[in-house]
Design an enzyme around this catalytic site. Structure first.
Site, PDB file in Angstrom:
ATOM      1  N   SER A   1       0.836  -1.217   0.000  1.00  0.00           N
ATOM      2  CA  SER A   1       0.000   0.000   0.000  1.00  0.00           C
ATOM      3  C   SER A   1       0.863   1.257   0.000  1.00  0.00           C
ATOM      4  CB  SER A   1      -0.957  -0.007   1.196  1.00  0.00           C
ATOM      5  OG  SER A   1      -0.260   0.198   2.410  1.00  0.00           O
ATOM      6  N   ASN A   2       2.048   1.188   0.628  1.00  0.00           N
ATOM      7  CA  ASN A   2       2.958   2.342   0.555  1.00  0.00           C
ATOM      8  C   ASN A   2       3.499   2.496  -0.863  1.00  0.00           C
ATOM      9  OD1 ASN A   2       3.613   3.893   3.116  1.00  0.00           O
ATOM     10  ND2 ASN A   2       3.570   1.805   3.860  1.00  0.00           N
TER      11      ASN A   2
ATOM     12  N   LEU B   1      11.200  -6.136   4.558  1.00  0.00           N
ATOM     13  CA  LEU B   1      11.505  -6.738   5.863  1.00  0.00           C
ATOM     14  C   LEU B   1      12.917  -7.324   5.954  1.00  0.00           C
ATOM     15  CD1 LEU B   1       8.054  -8.373   6.663  1.00  0.00           C
ATOM     16  CD2 LEU B   1       8.959  -6.137   7.350  1.00  0.00           C
ATOM     17  N   LYS B   2      13.724  -7.096   4.922  1.00  0.00           N
ATOM     18  CA  LYS B   2      15.093  -7.615   4.951  1.00  0.00           C
ATOM     19  C   LYS B   2      16.078  -6.484   5.209  1.00  0.00           C
ATOM     20  CE  LYS B   2      14.249 -11.926   3.955  1.00  0.00           C
ATOM     21  NZ  LYS B   2      14.572 -12.966   4.965  1.00  0.00           N
ATOM     22  N   LEU B   3      17.229  -6.833   5.801  1.00  0.00           N
ATOM     23  CA  LEU B   3      18.270  -5.832   6.027  1.00  0.00           C
ATOM     24  C   LEU B   3      18.983  -5.594   4.693  1.00  0.00           C
ATOM     25  CD1 LEU B   3      19.340  -4.285   8.492  1.00  0.00           C
ATOM     26  CD2 LEU B   3      21.108  -6.035   8.728  1.00  0.00           C
TER      27      LEU B   3
ATOM     28  N   ASN C   1      13.584   4.636   4.238  1.00  0.00           N
ATOM     29  CA  ASN C   1      12.709   3.593   4.776  1.00  0.00           C
ATOM     30  C   ASN C   1      11.554   4.260   5.511  1.00  0.00           C
ATOM     31  OD1 ASN C   1      11.889   0.896   5.632  1.00  0.00           O
ATOM     32  ND2 ASN C   1      12.588   1.494   7.669  1.00  0.00           N
TER      33      ASN C   1
ATOM     34  N   HIS D   1       8.716   3.687   8.584  1.00  0.00           N
ATOM     35  CA  HIS D   1       8.489   2.845   9.761  1.00  0.00           C
ATOM     36  C   HIS D   1       7.234   3.353  10.476  1.00  0.00           C
ATOM     37  CE1 HIS D   1       9.563   0.162  13.068  1.00  0.00           C
ATOM     38  NE2 HIS D   1       9.216   1.142  13.874  1.00  0.00           N
TER      39      HIS D   1
ATOM     40  N   ASP E   1      16.172   0.534  11.229  1.00  0.00           N
ATOM     41  CA  ASP E   1      15.465   1.686  11.835  1.00  0.00           C
ATOM     42  C   ASP E   1      16.369   2.643  12.605  1.00  0.00           C
ATOM     43  OD1 ASP E   1      12.895  -0.686  12.778  1.00  0.00           O
ATOM     44  OD2 ASP E   1      13.207   0.368  10.875  1.00  0.00           O
TER      45      ASP E   1
ATOM     46  N   GLU F   1       1.413   7.214   6.901  1.00  0.00           N
ATOM     47  CA  GLU F   1       2.560   6.790   6.088  1.00  0.00           C
ATOM     48  C   GLU F   1       2.332   7.130   4.619  1.00  0.00           C
ATOM     49  OE1 GLU F   1       2.646   2.719   8.513  1.00  0.00           O
ATOM     50  OE2 GLU F   1       4.007   2.729   6.827  1.00  0.00           O
TER      51      GLU F   1
HETATM   52  C1  GRF Z   1       3.985  -0.394   6.743  1.00  0.00           C
HETATM   53  O1  GRF Z   1       3.330  -0.193   7.983  1.00  0.00           O
HETATM   54  C2  GRF Z   1       5.415   0.017   6.879  1.00  0.00           C
HETATM   55  O2  GRF Z   1       5.618   1.089   7.760  1.00  0.00           O
HETATM   56  C3  GRF Z   1       6.048  -1.219   7.437  1.00  0.00           C
HETATM   57  O3  GRF Z   1       5.394  -2.302   6.806  1.00  0.00           O
HETATM   58  C4  GRF Z   1       4.099  -1.878   6.402  1.00  0.00           C
HETATM   59  C5  GRF Z   1       4.001  -2.104   4.921  1.00  0.00           C
HETATM   60  O4  GRF Z   1       2.718  -1.974   4.514  1.00  0.00           O
HETATM   61  N1  GRF Z   1       7.459  -1.229   7.170  1.00  0.00           N
HETATM   62  P1  GRF Z   1       2.450  -2.000   2.917  1.00  0.00           P
HETATM   63  O5  GRF Z   1       3.058  -3.269   2.376  1.00  0.00           O
HETATM   64  O6  GRF Z   1       3.102  -0.785   2.339  1.00  0.00           O
HETATM   65  O7  GRF Z   1       0.953  -1.968   2.798  1.00  0.00           O
END
Ligand code: GRF
Length: 222
Positions: free
Chosen positions: A23-24, A95-97, A112, A114, A155, A184
């Site tokens: 969604s981001n 979710l990976k470094l 990034n 958060h 982070d 976000e």
């Molecule tokens: C978001 O809350 C972001 O801050 C976190 O993971 C979520 C990702 O959501 N890192 P989406 O995949 O962008 O919907």
């Protein structure tokens, strides 16, 4: 007649890494097809998960995309990023470094998002619902979204922009997550555009210079 500055400046090329629903990512796609179209464009989307919704969105938008088979392989990532001439790399729910060699190659050009007001409720293992559960467990009254430059640790990089979100009586992790996610979606594209245009930058002193305009938004998104 002097062309507007925006036309003189080549649009920044944005690469995105995402692991989840995206969604981001969608917020970035819509922003740079709309108000941000003269500043930057999304040129590549990668995911460590073949089934990620982010790749479905990439394909629907007709944007080059790949499954990153080995997220720890800096050479693979850098090869792809150089092939698309990426100017900026954005982690949109990744979710990976990011390997150190990529962090160094994109110093000051790697962002990034958060779902808390870092440095609170961040770091290894603090992602997704765990963040909002921790916020509620601690009784925090305000949380929010953070966009930061990425360094070698989860982070921990310099903060580029933040936006507050109220914690309400009766909130559950899910209701809080939904409200923070909306923040976000507003903050990330505007911050990416500000970095792409040079309005916000990571200085040699390690501090962030410049501010991200968040026009027309209430102090605390409800
Ligand atoms: C978001 O809350 C972001 O801050 C976190 O993971 C979520 C990702 O959501 N890192 P989406 O995949 O962008 O919907």
């Amino acid at each position: 007649m002097k062309a507007p500055t925006a036309l003189l400046r080549a649009r920044a090329r944005i690469a995105i890494l995402a692991s989840g629903d995206g969604s981001n990512l969608q917020a970035l796609l819509e922003y740079f097809e709309g108000p941000g179209r003269d500043v930057a464009s999304v040129v590549w989307i990668g995911s460590n998960r073949a089934e990620a919704g982010a790749l479905v969105r990439a394909r629907a938008a007709g944007i080059a995309n790949d499954v990153v088979a080995d997220p720890d392989d800096a050479t693979e990532l850098l090869t792809r990023l150089r092939a698309v001439r990426a100017d900026l790399l954005v982690l949109a729910g990744y979710l990976k470094l990011v390997p150190a060699a990529v962090v160094h190659a994109f110093h000051g050009r790697l962002l990034n998002v958060h779902p808390s007001l870092l440095p609170a409720f961040g770091g290894d293992g603090m992602y997704g619902m765990r963040v909002h559960e921790a916020v509620l467990e601690h009784g925090a009254k305000v949380t929010g979204a953070t966009v930061h430059f990425v360094d070698e640790h989860f982070d921990r990089g310099a903060i580029a922009a933040q936006w507050p979100v109220s914690v309400r009586d009766g909130d559950t992790p899910a209701t809080l997550a939904e409200r923070v996610l909306r923040a976000e979606h507003l903050l990330l594209p505007r911050t990416v555009a500000a970095v792409a245009s040079g309005a916000v930058r990571l200085g040699a002193d390690g501090r962030v210079h410049g501010e991200v305009p968040m026009p027309g938004l209430p102090d605390i998104p409800q």
